[in-house]
Design an enzyme around this catalytic site. Structure first.
Site, PDB file in Angstrom:
ATOM      1  N   ASN A  16       2.071   3.785  28.884  1.00  6.74           N
ATOM      2  CA  ASN A  16       1.204   2.680  28.459  1.00  6.74           C
ATOM      3  C   ASN A  16       0.317   3.097  27.287  1.00  6.74           C
ATOM      4  O   ASN A  16       0.065   2.303  26.378  1.00  6.74           O
ATOM      5  CB  ASN A  16       0.351   2.187  29.626  1.00  6.74           C
ATOM      6  CG  ASN A  16       1.113   1.199  30.490  1.00  6.74           C
ATOM      7  OD1 ASN A  16       1.376   0.080  30.070  1.00  6.74           O
ATOM      8  ND2 ASN A  16       1.484   1.629  31.683  1.00  6.74           N
ATOM      9  N   HIS A 111      -3.132  -2.432  35.794  1.00  2.00           N
ATOM     10  CA  HIS A 111      -2.837  -2.181  37.204  1.00  2.00           C
ATOM     11  C   HIS A 111      -1.474  -2.798  37.528  1.00  2.00           C
ATOM     12  O   HIS A 111      -1.212  -3.947  37.159  1.00  2.00           O
ATOM     13  CB  HIS A 111      -3.922  -2.811  38.075  1.00  2.00           C
ATOM     14  CG  HIS A 111      -3.711  -2.552  39.535  1.00  2.00           C
ATOM     15  ND1 HIS A 111      -3.999  -1.334  40.122  1.00  2.00           N
ATOM     16  CD2 HIS A 111      -3.213  -3.333  40.521  1.00  2.00           C
ATOM     17  CE1 HIS A 111      -3.699  -1.389  41.399  1.00  2.00           C
ATOM     18  NE2 HIS A 111      -3.213  -2.579  41.681  1.00  2.00           N
ATOM     19  N   LEU A 146     -13.306  -1.854  42.517  1.00  2.00           N
ATOM     20  CA  LEU A 146     -11.995  -1.322  42.131  1.00  2.00           C
ATOM     21  C   LEU A 146     -10.977  -2.442  41.897  1.00  2.00           C
ATOM     22  O   LEU A 146     -10.761  -3.284  42.781  1.00  2.00           O
ATOM     23  CB  LEU A 146     -11.486  -0.377  43.236  1.00  2.00           C
ATOM     24  CG  LEU A 146     -10.177   0.350  42.924  1.00  2.00           C
ATOM     25  CD1 LEU A 146     -10.377   1.383  41.830  1.00  2.00           C
ATOM     26  CD2 LEU A 146      -9.615   0.994  44.186  1.00  2.00           C
TER      27      LEU A 146
HETATM   28  C1  GAR Z   1       1.531   2.517  35.270  1.00  2.00           C
HETATM   29  O1  GAR Z   1       2.471   1.820  36.047  1.00  2.00           O
HETATM   30  C2  GAR Z   1       0.145   1.957  35.494  1.00  2.00           C
HETATM   31  O2  GAR Z   1       0.125   0.559  35.659  1.00  2.00           O
HETATM   32  C3  GAR Z   1      -0.248   2.644  36.770  1.00  2.00           C
HETATM   33  O3  GAR Z   1       0.220   3.965  36.637  1.00  2.00           O
HETATM   34  C4  GAR Z   1       1.377   3.953  35.770  1.00  2.00           C
HETATM   35  C5  GAR Z   1       1.093   4.922  34.646  1.00  2.00           C
HETATM   36  O4  GAR Z   1       2.228   5.113  33.862  1.00  2.00           O
HETATM   37  N1  GAR Z   1      -1.655   2.607  36.963  1.00  2.00           N
HETATM   38  C6  GAR Z   1      -2.229   2.608  38.168  1.00  2.00           C
HETATM   39  O5  GAR Z   1      -1.609   2.639  39.201  1.00  2.00           O
HETATM   40  C7  GAR Z   1      -3.734   2.531  38.127  1.00  2.00           C
HETATM   41  N2  GAR Z   1      -4.261   2.402  39.438  1.00  2.00           N
HETATM   42  P1  GAR Z   1       2.076   5.683  32.395  1.00  2.00           P
HETATM   43  O6  GAR Z   1       1.285   6.998  32.494  1.00  2.00           O
HETATM   44  O7  GAR Z   1       3.495   5.934  31.969  1.00  2.00           O
HETATM   45  O8  GAR Z   1       1.389   4.674  31.566  1.00  2.00           O
END
Ligand code: GAR
Length: 201
Positions: A16, A111, A146
Site C-alpha cells: 500500500n 483497513h 480503533l
Molecule cells: C493490508 O492488507 C492492510 O490493509 C492491512 O495490512 C496489509 C498490509 O499490506 N492493514 C491492517 O490490517 C491494519 N490493521 P502491505 O504492507 O502490503 O500494504
C-alpha cells in the site's frame, strides 16, 4: 503549487505504501512522499521505498518500555521530515490517543474490511465466519477509537463460496492499491466525501 508532505508508516511489505508513493511521483499530485517509517527493521517496504528515492527511518518498538516512549521516538524523524500528513499503510502498532491527537485530521489508515464491520485483526477470517456475500477495505481518518474514524473511501469485492482467508485477502489487496491513492489525492485536495470503488470488469 506547494505539495503537502506525506509520511507513510509501515510494518511489512509495504504494497500500500508503494501504491501511494508511486502515485505521488506524479508532479501534479497534491502530495509528496517525504518519509517511509517502519517499526520493524526487517520491513520489506523499506528497501522498496529507498529504490524510489524516498527517505526511510526505523524506530523499532521493541527498544522501548512503553508505547509513549516508542511514539515520542517516532516523532523525531516525522518532525525532521516536515511531514504534514501521515498515512498508516499496514502499520501494525496500536497508537495512543496522545500520539493521535498530534495528527488530528491529518492521519489516514487503510483497513482490510468494510468498516464498521470487522475492526482489529484477522478481518478476512472474521468476514468468512460471518457468512458475508461481500468484503472489502476502508480508508478512514484515524481517531483514538480503533478503526472507527470518519470513512473517506471504501471498496467492495464479492466473497466466493470456496474462499479462504488467503484468496479473500488476495482479492481485496489490489482494490486497496486503487482505493488508498484515490482517497489520498481527494483528501489532500480538501475532499473528505466518502469514495466508493467497485471491482473492475
Ligand atoms: C493490508 O492488507 C492492510 O490493509 C492491512 O495490512 C496489509 C498490509 O499490506 N492493514 C491492517 O490490517 C491494519 N490493521 P502491505 O504492507 O502490503 O500494504
Amino acid at each position: 503549487m506547494s505539495r503537502t508532505r506525506v509520511a507513510i508508516l509501515i510494518s511489512g511489505g509495504g504494497s500500500n505504501m508503494l501504491a501511494l508513493a508511486r502515485d505521488m511521483v506524479d508532479p501534479g499530485h497534491p502530495g509528496t512522499a517525504c518519509l517511509v517509517l517502519s517499526n520493524r527493521p526487517d520491513a520489506g517496504g523499506l528497501a522498496r521505498a529507498a529504490e524510489l528515492g524516498i527517505a526511510t527511518a526505523v524506530v523499532d518498538h521493541r527498544g522501548f518500555a512503553d508505547r509513549a516512549g516508542f511514539e515520542a521516538a517516532m516523532m523525531a524523524p516525522l518532525r525532521a521530515s516536515g511531514a504534514e500528513v501521515v498515512c498508516l499503510a499496514g502499520f501494525m502498532r496500536v497508537l495512543t490517543p496522545g500520539f493521535i491527537a498530534q495528527w488530528t485530521g491529518r492521519m489516514l489508515n487503510i483497513h482490510p474490511s468494510i468498516l464498521p464491520l470487522f475492526p482489529g485483526l484477522h478481518t478476512h477470517a472474521q468476514c468468512l465466519a460471518a457468512g458475508m456475500a461481500v468484503h472489502g477495505c476502508t480508508v478512514h481518518e484515524v481517531t483514538p477509537d480503533l478503526d472507527a474514524g470518519p470513512i473517506l473511501g471504501q471498496a467492495v469485492v464479492p466473497v466466493a463460496a470456496d474462499d479462504t482467508d488467503e484468496t479473500l485477502a488476495a482479492r481485496v489487496l489490489p482494490l486497496e492499491h486503487r482505493l488508498y491513492p484515490a482517497v489520498l489525492r481527494r483528501f489532500l485536495a480538501g475532499n473528505r466525501a466518502p469514495l466508493a470503488l467497485f471491482p473492475e470488469g
